[in-house]
Write a protein that holds these residues in place. Structure first.
Motif, mmCIF file in Angstrom:
data_model
loop_
_atom_site.group_PDB
_atom_site.id
_atom_site.type_symbol
_atom_site.label_atom_id
_atom_site.label_comp_id
_atom_site.label_asym_id
_atom_site.label_seq_id
_atom_site.Cartn_x
_atom_site.Cartn_y
_atom_site.Cartn_z
ATOM 1 N N LEU A 199 59.835 37.576 64.821
ATOM 2 C CA LEU A 199 60.524 36.501 64.112
ATOM 3 C C LEU A 199 61.988 36.468 64.540
ATOM 4 C CD1 LEU A 199 59.028 36.807 60.511
ATOM 5 C CD2 LEU A 199 58.286 35.349 62.401
ATOM 6 N N GLN A 200 62.604 35.288 64.392
ATOM 7 C CA GLN A 200 63.988 35.123 64.849
ATOM 8 C C GLN A 200 64.962 35.958 64.034
ATOM 9 O OE1 GLN A 200 65.045 30.972 64.950
ATOM 10 N NE2 GLN A 200 63.181 30.388 66.024
ATOM 11 N N ASN A 201 64.668 36.118 62.748
ATOM 12 C CA ASN A 201 65.585 36.837 61.870
ATOM 13 C C ASN A 201 64.821 37.387 60.682
ATOM 14 O OD1 ASN A 201 68.039 37.889 61.094
ATOM 15 N ND2 ASN A 201 69.102 35.923 61.010
ATOM 16 N N PHE A 202 65.448 38.282 59.940
ATOM 17 C CA PHE A 202 64.798 38.937 58.808
ATOM 18 C C PHE A 202 65.765 39.051 57.642
ATOM 19 C CE2 PHE A 202 62.745 40.447 62.632
ATOM 20 C CZ PHE A 202 61.392 40.383 62.316
ATOM 21 N N ALA A 203 65.191 39.034 56.434
ATOM 22 C CA ALA A 203 65.979 39.373 55.256
ATOM 23 C C ALA A 203 66.039 40.903 55.163
ATOM 24 C CB ALA A 203 65.337 38.754 54.016
ATOM 25 N N SER A 204 66.557 41.420 54.061
ATOM 26 C CA SER A 204 66.716 42.869 53.940
ATOM 27 C C SER A 204 65.386 43.603 53.856
ATOM 28 C CB SER A 204 67.558 43.198 52.703
ATOM 29 O OG SER A 204 68.840 42.618 52.806
ATOM 30 N N ILE A 205 64.367 42.935 53.283
ATOM 31 C CA ILE A 205 63.050 43.552 53.127
ATOM 32 C C ILE A 205 62.004 42.714 53.859
ATOM 33 C CG2 ILE A 205 63.602 44.652 50.931
ATOM 34 C CD1 ILE A 205 62.153 42.341 49.549
ATOM 35 N N ARG A 206 60.790 43.286 54.023
ATOM 36 C CA ARG A 206 59.748 42.591 54.777
ATOM 37 C C ARG A 206 58.449 42.493 53.978
ATOM 38 N NH1 ARG A 206 58.606 45.027 60.352
ATOM 39 N NH2 ARG A 206 58.082 46.829 59.058
ATOM 40 N N GLU A 207 58.540 42.581 52.661
ATOM 41 C CA GLU A 207 57.342 42.577 51.823
ATOM 42 C C GLU A 207 56.962 41.186 51.320
ATOM 43 O OE1 GLU A 207 55.420 45.317 51.494
ATOM 44 O OE2 GLU A 207 56.862 46.025 52.962
ATOM 45 N N GLN A 208 57.760 40.172 51.666
ATOM 46 C CA GLN A 208 57.476 38.828 51.168
ATOM 47 C C GLN A 208 56.245 38.237 51.860
ATOM 48 O OE1 GLN A 208 60.166 39.701 53.030
ATOM 49 N NE2 GLN A 208 62.059 38.896 52.176
ATOM 50 N N GLN A 209 55.525 37.383 51.133
ATOM 51 C CA GLN A 209 54.530 36.538 51.781
ATOM 52 C C GLN A 209 55.287 35.431 52.511
ATOM 53 O OE1 GLN A 209 51.514 35.076 49.122
ATOM 54 N NE2 GLN A 209 50.892 37.117 48.456
ATOM 55 N N VAL A 210 54.763 35.028 53.655
ATOM 56 C CA VAL A 210 55.466 34.041 54.484
ATOM 57 C C VAL A 210 55.696 32.740 53.718
ATOM 58 C CG1 VAL A 210 55.194 32.544 56.502
ATOM 59 C CG2 VAL A 210 54.852 35.003 56.722
ATOM 60 N N GLY A 211 54.724 32.319 52.891
ATOM 61 C CA GLY A 211 54.895 31.085 52.126
ATOM 62 C C GLY A 211 56.115 31.126 51.228
ATOM 63 N N GLY A 212 56.251 32.186 50.435
ATOM 64 C CA GLY A 212 57.400 32.313 49.550
ATOM 65 C C GLY A 212 58.690 32.562 50.307
ATOM 66 N N PHE A 213 58.600 33.308 51.393
ATOM 67 C CA PHE A 213 59.738 33.630 52.267
ATOM 68 C C PHE A 213 60.437 32.356 52.731
ATOM 69 C CE2 PHE A 213 60.863 35.347 56.706
ATOM 70 C CZ PHE A 213 61.920 36.112 56.275
ATOM 71 N N THR A 214 59.644 31.357 53.110
ATOM 72 C CA THR A 214 60.222 30.106 53.606
ATOM 73 C C THR A 214 60.564 29.146 52.480
ATOM 74 O OG1 THR A 214 57.997 29.203 53.939
ATOM 75 C CG2 THR A 214 59.041 30.284 55.820
ATOM 76 N N GLN A 215 59.751 29.116 51.406
ATOM 77 C CA GLN A 215 59.937 28.135 50.346
ATOM 78 C C GLN A 215 61.243 28.292 49.579
ATOM 79 O OE1 GLN A 215 57.740 25.278 48.848
ATOM 80 N NE2 GLN A 215 57.892 25.377 51.078
ATOM 81 N N VAL A 216 61.763 29.521 49.490
ATOM 82 C CA VAL A 216 63.029 29.723 48.768
ATOM 83 C C VAL A 216 64.233 29.746 49.703
ATOM 84 C CG1 VAL A 216 61.952 30.943 46.846
ATOM 85 C CG2 VAL A 216 62.823 32.255 48.790
ATOM 86 N N GLY A 217 63.992 29.518 51.009
ATOM 87 C CA GLY A 217 65.109 29.489 51.950
ATOM 88 C C GLY A 217 65.748 30.844 52.152
ATOM 89 N N ALA A 218 64.925 31.890 52.307
ATOM 90 C CA ALA A 218 65.469 33.234 52.548
ATOM 91 C C ALA A 218 66.257 33.251 53.856
ATOM 92 C CB ALA A 218 64.326 34.246 52.601
#
Length: 588
Positions: free
Chosen positions: A191-210
């Motif tokens: 992936l191009q970038n990451f938040a601090s953790i990697r436990e998110q589901q991809v759907g929620g990861f994108t939907q909240v604008g992480a």
């Protein structure tokens, strides 16, 4: 359809039941009494006794019948044994990771295919039932929680297609970021970038604008190039830059309110390594070098430590072909932690006992674990927190150095234990011409903390991203060169004591209110996964009006009413932030 019960969400199942020990013993004694009764030639007294029991039972039955009349359709319902303090068998308690938000839900569905998800939403739409998309349930503000019903896509976690040439991947939205990264590895992608953790589901990861950090890298919703959105009223719709682009951009950061993201195609990057350089600076040095650092580093963040002049600078870049730094740090892990351990032992003597201060397990704890234990001793004492912050500054000073690894490993960050957090986002010029408002904001915030004597622990984390074209993103902009700063404040919840957690919560919202006094001057808006809804009606009205200034609320609500007219996907938080009192019309 199966119900979801995941320990990661702290899901717990509660069901009413007979107090087993008491009732078992009662029946055991009754049976024993009957089995030891005399022969059929019984005394008149015993016959009268059992006749009395029978009359008592009949009387209780009649009283129950007339006190609690059966409904008209009772004859058509299956009989259910009486239960003591009855509770629904499938009542799930679902909380976010920090335990700051929790709901009890009767319905928690976990479809394992697109048709199953479509069927669940169609039924909820027809019956006007709630079915809020849950994701991993990690959001600090519990934006995905709904007591009326939720749906989780943990069983829809397949990689559907990888195009190594175009560097794209199509996945079911229930796959976790960590699982996706592992699957991409064999294709030489990440992936191009990451938040601090990697436990998110991809759907929620994108939907909240992480987001991660890097002034040339946008929030993760910008990586979405197409999606399948399952809606209550319109069924499954496919969206992309070519197919209904207006709705596509709106739905990329749709907060789960426009549909359940079932499949998503992401733009990836070549798998690559990064060299991370961590060093300690101060406010004056940061100001001198900020413009250069922002433009020269692929990823950069600052960790500000309140009540100190310490700024931890973390820069991450691809390895240089010409220069390889000496990896590691001057001090070993034990040396870096020793003064923190010493502070903990010293503090234990003051707050607790000499015996506890000699606990050998102290030497096995990480820095964040030690910080939690230190804070737990007296989390709201400003002087105690100042000592911990100074110890943290010293820890980072002794942790200066370089390390190298794959991007997904390097960009992660140990955020510590359970916590309250507020993070906002605001524009800060362009890379070519930064406004320096990002540093000005931090300077004012630190001064306010000291003036108001807030027991603010470290760190205050500051990161940057490029703009997003998703209109609901806090980093949304029509100007391609715009960059945004993200600033997060924190208070840890290092205790399970309800009274202490309540006191920390009250102090955190005092702290947040202090930060909020700066937001208007900087056009700062909170991260969607961290915005908290005020309980006061006037304050809520102010938040609603503020959101309308920044986001296309009418367009968002119009799309909600078209795709989900019965608000199946909504919850209390969404309704309060974006109320629909009557049919809305877009303003010109």
């Amino acid at each position: 359809m199966r119900h979801l019960l995941l320990s990661r969400f702290l899901l717990r199942r509660r069901s009413g039941g007979i107090p087993t020990a008491h009732h078992h013993n009662h029946h055991h004694h009754l049976l024993r009494a009957l089995s030891s009764a005399p022969s059929p030639v019984s005394s008149d007294a015993e016959l009268r006794k059992y006749a009395g029991y029978a009359l008592l039972l009949l009387g209780c039955g009649a009283t129950t019948y007339y006190s609690f009349p059966l409904p008209a359709d009772a004859l058509h319902k299956k009989a259910v044994p009486f239960r003591y303090a009855p509770l629904p068998e499938d009542l799930h308690a679902v909380s976010n990771w920090s335990g700051t938000h929790e709901v009890h839900a009767r319905v928690l569905l976990q479809p394992d295919s697109l048709p199953a998800l479509e069927g669940a939403l169609a039924a909820a739409h027809k019956e006007r039932r709630k079915l809020r998309p849950l994701g991993s349930g990690l959001s600090p503000n519990g934006i995905a929680l709904s007591r009326a019903g939720m749906v989780n896509l943990a069983l829809m976690d397949k990689v559907l297609d990888v195009d190594a040439k175009k560097k794209t991947v199509t996945v079911q939205a229930g796959i976790r970021v960590a699982e996706l990264v592992d699957a991409l590895r064999e294709h030489g992608l990440t992936l191009q970038n990451f938040a601090s953790i990697r436990e998110q589901q991809v759907g929620g990861f994108t939907q909240v604008g992480a987001h991660g950090t890097g002034a040339t890298l946008p929030p993760v919703d910008e990586q979405v190039i197409s999606m399948k959105l399952v809606t209550p009223a319109k069924g499954t719709i496919e969206l992309s830059r070519e197919k209904d682009p207006e709705l596509f951009y709106l739905a990329r950061c749709g907060l789960g309110g426009l549909g359940v993201v079932a499949e998503v195609t992401l733009q990836c990057a070549e798998r690559h390594q990064l060299v991370e350089h961590t060093f300690v600076s101060n406010a004056d040095e940061v100001k001198k070098n900020h413009k250069k650092w922002l433009s020269e580093n692929k990823h950069i963040k600052y960790l500000w430590i309140p009540y100190t002049d310490t700024v931890v600078v973390v820069q991450c870049n691809p390895p240089s072909k010409w220069r390889t730094p000496k990896l590691g740090s001057k001090y070993g892990k034990d040396e870096a932690l020793q003064h923190v351990r010493d502070l903990y032992r010293e503090s234990l003597k003051k707050y607790r006992t000499e015996a506890e201060s000699n606990d050998p397990d102290i030497d096995t704890l990480s820095f964040t674990e030690l910080r939690d234990k230190l804070l737990a001793l007296d989390p709201l004492d400003k002087d105690h927190v100042m000592k911990i912050n100074k110890a943290e500054a010293e820890y980072w000073k002794k942790s200066e150095g370089y390390r190298m690894g794959w991007s997904d490993e390097i960009l992660g960050f140990d955020c510590g234990g359970q916590q309250w957090v507020s993070e906002n986002c605001f524009p800060t010029g362009t890379l070519a011409k930064p406004s320096m408002k990002d540093l000005d904001y931090i300077d004012k915030l630190l001064r306010l903390i000291e003036k108001e004597e807030i027991p603010a622990p470290g760190p205050i984390e500051q990161r940057w991203t490029a703009r997003s074209k998703s209109p609901m993103s806090p980093a949304s902009s029509s100007e391609e060169e715009d960059i945004f700063s993200w600033v997060g404040i924190i208070m840890y919840l290092p205790t399970t004591d309800a009274r202490q957690r309540k006191e920390i919560t009250e102090e955190f919202f005092n702290y947040r209110s202090l930060a909020q006094s700066l937001w208007d001057d900087y056009s700062a808006y909170e991260h969607w996964a961290k915005i908290e809804v005020p309980k006061d009606k006037d304050e809520l009205a102010e938040v609603q009006a503020r959101l309308r200034k920044r986001f296309p609320v009418d367009a968002y609500n119009n799309a909600r009413m078209e795709l989900d007219p019965h608000k199946v996907l909504s919850n209390a938080k969404l309704e309060k932030l974006f109320p629909v009192l009557e049919p809305v019309h877009q303003t010109k």
